[in-house]
Motif scaffolding. Structure first.
Motif, PDB file in Angstrom:
ATOM      1  N   SER A  84       2.800  -8.656   7.018  1.00 18.40           N
ATOM      2  CA  SER A  84       3.292  -7.473   6.441  1.00 18.40           C
ATOM      3  C   SER A  84       3.537  -6.198   7.997  1.00 18.40           C
ATOM      4  O   SER A  84       2.672  -5.305   7.506  1.00 18.40           O
ATOM      5  CB  SER A  84       3.773  -7.281   5.516  1.00 18.40           C
ATOM      6  OG  SER A  84       4.696  -6.457   5.412  1.00 18.40           O
ATOM      7  N   GLN A  85       4.285  -5.555   7.824  1.00 19.31           N
ATOM      8  CA  GLN A  85       4.630  -4.672   8.552  1.00 19.31           C
ATOM      9  C   GLN A  85       4.292  -3.425   7.600  1.00 19.31           C
ATOM     10  O   GLN A  85       4.059  -2.396   7.614  1.00 19.31           O
ATOM     11  CB  GLN A  85       6.172  -4.164   9.547  1.00 19.31           C
ATOM     12  CG  GLN A  85       7.575  -4.856   8.297  1.00 19.31           C
ATOM     13  CD  GLN A  85       7.831  -3.751   7.085  1.00 19.31           C
ATOM     14  OE1 GLN A  85       7.208  -2.369   7.307  1.00 19.31           O
ATOM     15  NE2 GLN A  85       8.203  -4.172   6.326  1.00 19.31           N
ATOM     16  N   SER A  86       4.579  -4.011   6.285  1.00 20.65           N
ATOM     17  CA  SER A  86       3.949  -2.712   5.085  1.00 20.65           C
ATOM     18  C   SER A  86       2.639  -2.479   5.433  1.00 20.65           C
ATOM     19  O   SER A  86       2.151  -1.539   4.912  1.00 20.65           O
ATOM     20  CB  SER A  86       3.993  -3.015   3.579  1.00 20.65           C
ATOM     21  OG  SER A  86       5.621  -4.055   3.596  1.00 20.65           O
ATOM     22  N   TYR A  91       1.515  -1.537   7.921  1.00 23.85           N
ATOM     23  CA  TYR A  91       1.027   0.147   8.983  1.00 23.85           C
ATOM     24  C   TYR A  91       1.761   1.054   8.444  1.00 23.85           C
ATOM     25  O   TYR A  91       1.699   2.631   8.644  1.00 23.85           O
ATOM     26  CB  TYR A  91       2.261  -0.364  10.048  1.00 23.85           C
ATOM     27  CG  TYR A  91       1.761  -0.749  11.081  1.00 23.85           C
ATOM     28  CD1 TYR A  91      -0.089  -1.035  11.394  1.00 23.85           C
ATOM     29  CD2 TYR A  91       2.405  -2.178  11.080  1.00 23.85           C
ATOM     30  CE1 TYR A  91      -0.568  -1.986  12.492  1.00 23.85           C
ATOM     31  CE2 TYR A  91       1.213  -3.341  11.880  1.00 23.85           C
ATOM     32  CZ  TYR A  91       0.086  -3.295  12.616  1.00 23.85           C
ATOM     33  OH  TYR A  91      -0.510  -4.251  13.389  1.00 23.85           O
ATOM     34  N   GLN A  96       1.045  -2.650   0.229  1.00 20.57           N
ATOM     35  CA  GLN A  96       0.756  -1.829   1.158  1.00 20.57           C
ATOM     36  C   GLN A  96      -0.894  -2.137   2.019  1.00 20.57           C
ATOM     37  O   GLN A  96      -1.044  -2.476   3.039  1.00 20.57           O
ATOM     38  CB  GLN A  96       0.973  -0.796   1.538  1.00 20.57           C
ATOM     39  CG  GLN A  96       2.310  -0.317   0.991  1.00 20.57           C
ATOM     40  CD  GLN A  96       3.385   1.122   1.295  1.00 20.57           C
ATOM     41  OE1 GLN A  96       2.655   1.662   1.259  1.00 20.57           O
ATOM     42  NE2 GLN A  96       4.548   1.301   1.159  1.00 20.57           N
ATOM     43  N   ARG A 116      -2.417  -3.661   5.326  1.00 17.43           N
ATOM     44  CA  ARG A 116      -3.205  -3.405   6.011  1.00 17.43           C
ATOM     45  C   ARG A 116      -4.726  -3.617   6.291  1.00 17.43           C
ATOM     46  O   ARG A 116      -5.199  -3.963   7.818  1.00 17.43           O
ATOM     47  CB  ARG A 116      -3.160  -1.925   6.004  1.00 17.43           C
ATOM     48  CG  ARG A 116      -4.360  -0.530   6.703  1.00 17.43           C
ATOM     49  CD  ARG A 116      -2.751  -0.981   8.213  1.00 17.43           C
ATOM     50  NE  ARG A 116      -3.892   0.098   9.021  1.00 17.43           N
ATOM     51  CZ  ARG A 116      -3.743  -0.706  10.558  1.00 17.43           C
ATOM     52  NH1 ARG A 116      -3.521  -2.013  10.363  1.00 17.43           N
ATOM     53  NH2 ARG A 116      -4.318  -0.255  11.822  1.00 17.43           N
ATOM     54  N   GLN A 174      -4.233  -6.376   8.283  1.00 20.92           N
ATOM     55  CA  GLN A 174      -4.708  -6.749   9.374  1.00 20.92           C
ATOM     56  C   GLN A 174      -5.810  -6.280  10.502  1.00 20.92           C
ATOM     57  O   GLN A 174      -6.186  -6.864  11.239  1.00 20.92           O
ATOM     58  CB  GLN A 174      -3.440  -5.435   9.675  1.00 20.92           C
ATOM     59  CG  GLN A 174      -2.459  -5.987  10.561  1.00 20.92           C
ATOM     60  CD  GLN A 174      -1.088  -4.653   9.418  1.00 20.92           C
ATOM     61  OE1 GLN A 174      -1.907  -3.710   9.816  1.00 20.92           O
ATOM     62  NE2 GLN A 174      -0.011  -5.055   9.215  1.00 20.92           N
TER      63      GLN A 174
END
Ligand SMILES: NC(=O)c1ccc[n+]([C@@H]2O[C@H](COP(=O)([O-])OP(=O)(O)OC[C@H]3O[C@@H](n4cnc5c(N)ncnc54)[C@H](O)[C@@H]3O)[C@@H](O)[C@H]2O)c1
Length: 173
Positions: free
Chosen positions: A119-121, A123, A161, A165, A168
Motif C-alpha cells: 500500500s502507499q501507506s 511510505y 503502515q 512498509r 515493500q
C-alpha cells in the motif's frame, strides 16, 4: 504451472482471479473458504479452491505441498487497520506475506512471477534503518518485542503502515 491467488474471496484478489481464469491451472485461496468456493463456481471447473489462514505456518505449508510448481503467485490477502488489532494486522499483512513467500520460493521456476499487495501507506513510515532491518526478517524470534521499541504495535493504524512498509522491503530486496 499453477497460478495461485491468495485472498481471492473478495476485492482485488477476486478481480485478479477472474483475469487469470482460463489461462492455465488456477488455485484460488482464502481463509474465507465459502467466498472462494462461490468465486470458483463462477469461474468453472478448472479452478481449484483451498482454504488457508496465512497466519498459520502449517496451513501455508499444506497449501503449497499440494502445488508442483508456481506460474503466477498473487498474494492479496490483507486487512486494514480498522479490521483487527495492531498485532493481528502485522501477523496477516507482514508475517503472512513472509510465510507465503518462503513456502512458495522452492516452487518458482524460470518465468514464474510474484506480486504481493502492499500500500502507499507504507511510505508514510519515517525512514528508520534499524526498524526497517527488522521488518525484512518478520519471522525472526522476538520480532514483536524488537519492533515494539520503535512504535506502538497495538496502534492498529500505525501497525498497518508498518506492515505494508515491511511488505515493500521484503519483496523488493
Ligand atoms: N482496498 C484498498 O483501498 C487498498 C488500498 C491499499 C492496499 N490494499 C491492500 O490490497 C490487498 C487487497 O485489498 P482488498 O481491498 O481487495 O481487500 P479485501 O478485504 O476485499 O480482500 C482481502 C481478502 O483477504 C482475505 N484474508 C484476510 N485475512 C486472511 C488470512 N489471515 N488468511 C487468508 N486470507 C485472508 C479476506 O478473507 C479477503 O477475502 C490487501 O492486502 C490490502 O491491504 C487495499
Amino acid at each position: 504451472m499453477t497460478n495461485v491467488v491468495i485472498g481471492a474471496a473478495s476485492g482485488m484478489g477476486a478481480a485478479v482471479a477472474r483475469q487469470l481464469a482460463g489461462q492455465g491451472p488456477l488455485l484460488i485461496v482464502d481463509q474465507n473458504i465459502e467466498g472462494a468456493e462461490k468465486l470458483a463456481a463462477e469461474l468453472g471447473s478448472a479452478v481449484r479452491v483451498a482454504g488457508c489462514d496465512v497466519t498459520d505456518q502449517g496451513q501455508v505449508d499444506a497449501l503449497f505441498a499440494g502445488v508442483e510448481d508456481v506460474g503466477a503467485l498473487v498474494h492479496t490477502a490483507g486487512v486494514s487497520g480498522t479490521m483487527a488489532t495492531g498485532r493481528r494486522v502485522l501477523e496477516i499483512n507482514l508475517l503472512g506475506t513472509a510465510r507465503v513467500l518462503s513456502a512458495a520460493e522452492p516452487l518458482l521456476r524460470p518465468g514464474s512471477v510474484g506480486v504481493c499487495f502492499a500500500s502507499q501507506s507504507g511510505y508514510m513510515v519515517p525512514e528508520t534503518p534499524p526498524l526497517f532491518a527488522l521488518l525484512e526478517e518478520p519471522l525472526a524470534q522476538g520480532f514483536f518485542d524488537e519492533i515494539g521499541e520503535y512504535f506502538d504495535v497495538d496502534n492498529s493504524a500505525l501497525a498497518y503502515q508498518v506492515s505494508k512498509r515491511g511488505v515493500q522491503l521484503g519483496v523488493i530486496t
